[in-house]
Design a protein around this motif. Sequence first.
Motif, PDB file in Angstrom:
ATOM      1  N   THR A   1       0.943  -1.195  -0.042  1.00 22.49           N
ATOM      2  CA  THR A   1      -0.031  -0.049  -0.065  1.00 22.49           C
ATOM      3  C   THR A   1       0.826   1.325  -0.016  1.00 22.49           C
TER       4      THR A   1
ATOM      5  N   TYR B   1      -6.177  -0.129  -0.651  1.00 26.68           N
ATOM      6  CA  TYR B   1      -6.223  -1.155   0.190  1.00 26.68           C
ATOM      7  C   TYR B   1      -6.970  -2.480  -0.290  1.00 26.68           C
TER       8      TYR B   1
ATOM      9  N   ALA C   1      -5.561  -6.162  -0.350  1.00 30.35           N
ATOM     10  CA  ALA C   1      -6.435  -7.292   0.386  1.00 30.35           C
ATOM     11  C   ALA C   1      -6.490  -8.503  -0.538  1.00 30.35           C
TER      12      ALA C   1
ATOM     13  N   CYS D   1      -7.099 -11.490   2.432  1.00 34.50           N
ATOM     14  CA  CYS D   1      -7.578 -11.033   3.647  1.00 34.50           C
ATOM     15  C   CYS D   1      -8.538  -9.965   3.583  1.00 34.50           C
ATOM     16  N   PRO D   2      -9.406  -9.847   4.600  1.00 29.60           N
ATOM     17  CA  PRO D   2     -10.419  -8.641   4.611  1.00 29.60           C
ATOM     18  C   PRO D   2      -9.698  -7.358   4.356  1.00 29.60           C
ATOM     19  N   ILE D   3     -10.178  -6.473   3.789  1.00 29.54           N
ATOM     20  CA  ILE D   3      -9.797  -5.083   3.722  1.00 29.54           C
ATOM     21  C   ILE D   3      -9.200  -4.448   4.994  1.00 29.54           C
ATOM     22  N   GLY D   4     -10.204  -4.702   6.305  1.00 33.51           N
ATOM     23  CA  GLY D   4      -9.830  -4.339   7.451  1.00 33.51           C
ATOM     24  C   GLY D   4      -8.532  -4.726   8.174  1.00 33.51           C
ATOM     25  N   THR D   5      -8.363  -6.175   7.813  1.00 30.69           N
ATOM     26  CA  THR D   5      -6.996  -6.632   8.303  1.00 30.69           C
ATOM     27  C   THR D   5      -5.827  -5.889   7.710  1.00 30.69           C
TER      28      THR D   5
ATOM     29  N   ARG E   1      -5.562  -2.777   6.709  1.00 36.18           N
ATOM     30  CA  ARG E   1      -5.639  -1.484   7.057  1.00 36.18           C
ATOM     31  C   ARG E   1      -4.910  -1.666   8.754  1.00 36.18           C
ATOM     32  N   SER E   2      -5.316  -2.691   9.505  1.00 37.76           N
ATOM     33  CA  SER E   2      -4.613  -2.732  10.673  1.00 37.76           C
ATOM     34  C   SER E   2      -3.375  -3.067  10.739  1.00 37.76           C
ATOM     35  N   ARG E   3      -2.919  -4.106   9.733  1.00 38.20           N
ATOM     36  CA  ARG E   3      -1.525  -4.252   9.583  1.00 38.20           C
ATOM     37  C   ARG E   3      -0.575  -3.208   9.056  1.00 38.20           C
TER      38      ARG E   3
END
Length: 206
Positions: free
Chosen positions: A155, A162, A166, A171-175, A177-179
Motif C-alpha cells: 500500500t 487497500y 487485500a 484477507c479482509p480489507i480491514g485486516t 488497514r490494521s496491519r
Amino acid sequence: MIPALVGPARGKRTAVDDEHLTDLALAAGHGDAVAVERFIRASHRDVWRFVAHLSGDTNGADDLAQETFLRALTGLPGFAGRSCARTWLLSIARRVVIDRYRSAAARPRIADVEDWQAVAEHRQPSGLPGFEDGLALGELLDALDGERREAFVLTQLVGMPYADAAAVVGCPIGTVRSRVARARADLIGWLRSAETCARVPRVVAT
C-alpha cells in the motif's frame, strides 16, 4: 528528522494506470509480442520492490522478479481480466516468494565464509541522510513482522489501494488497514528510538 510514514504513497497508481496494465495483459495473452514487452516494463518496478521487501533479500530480488514474470507469461493466456492485472501479477509474486522460503527451509544452510558477522556488517548501507550508524529504512522494513511488512509495502511503497492489497494477500480489507497502521507505529517508534540514541552524547572513558 523522521521520514513521513503516514502520508499518501509516492507514485500512487490510478485507475487509468491499472486499466492500461490490464489491457496490456489481455493483449499479451492473445499473443501480442509488443504488449508483452510493455506489460513487463510497466510492472517490473512494482514487482521488484515487492519481492525485495517481502523476501528481505535485495540481492535475490532480480531472480524472484524473473521467476514471477516467467510464471505470469505462462499464465497470461488464461488471464481473463476479471481483476486488475497488477493484483493478479503481485499475487503471483507473493507465491514465488513463499515458494522460495519453503524451498530454502527444506535444505540445510551452510555458511561458506569464516566470519559471517563481519561480512554482514560490511554489507550494511551507511551515510544515508537522516540516519545514524548506517540505519536505513530498508533495514527497518525487514525487521517488521512479515504480514505487516507485506501490507505496508503493497500500500505505501507499491501504491496499491487497500482493496487490491487485500486481494493479493487474501484477507479482509480491514485486516490490511490494521496491519499497515501497526507497521507505521512500529517504524515510527524505531526511528524515534534511533534518533534519541543518536542525540545522546557518548562518554569517552579516560
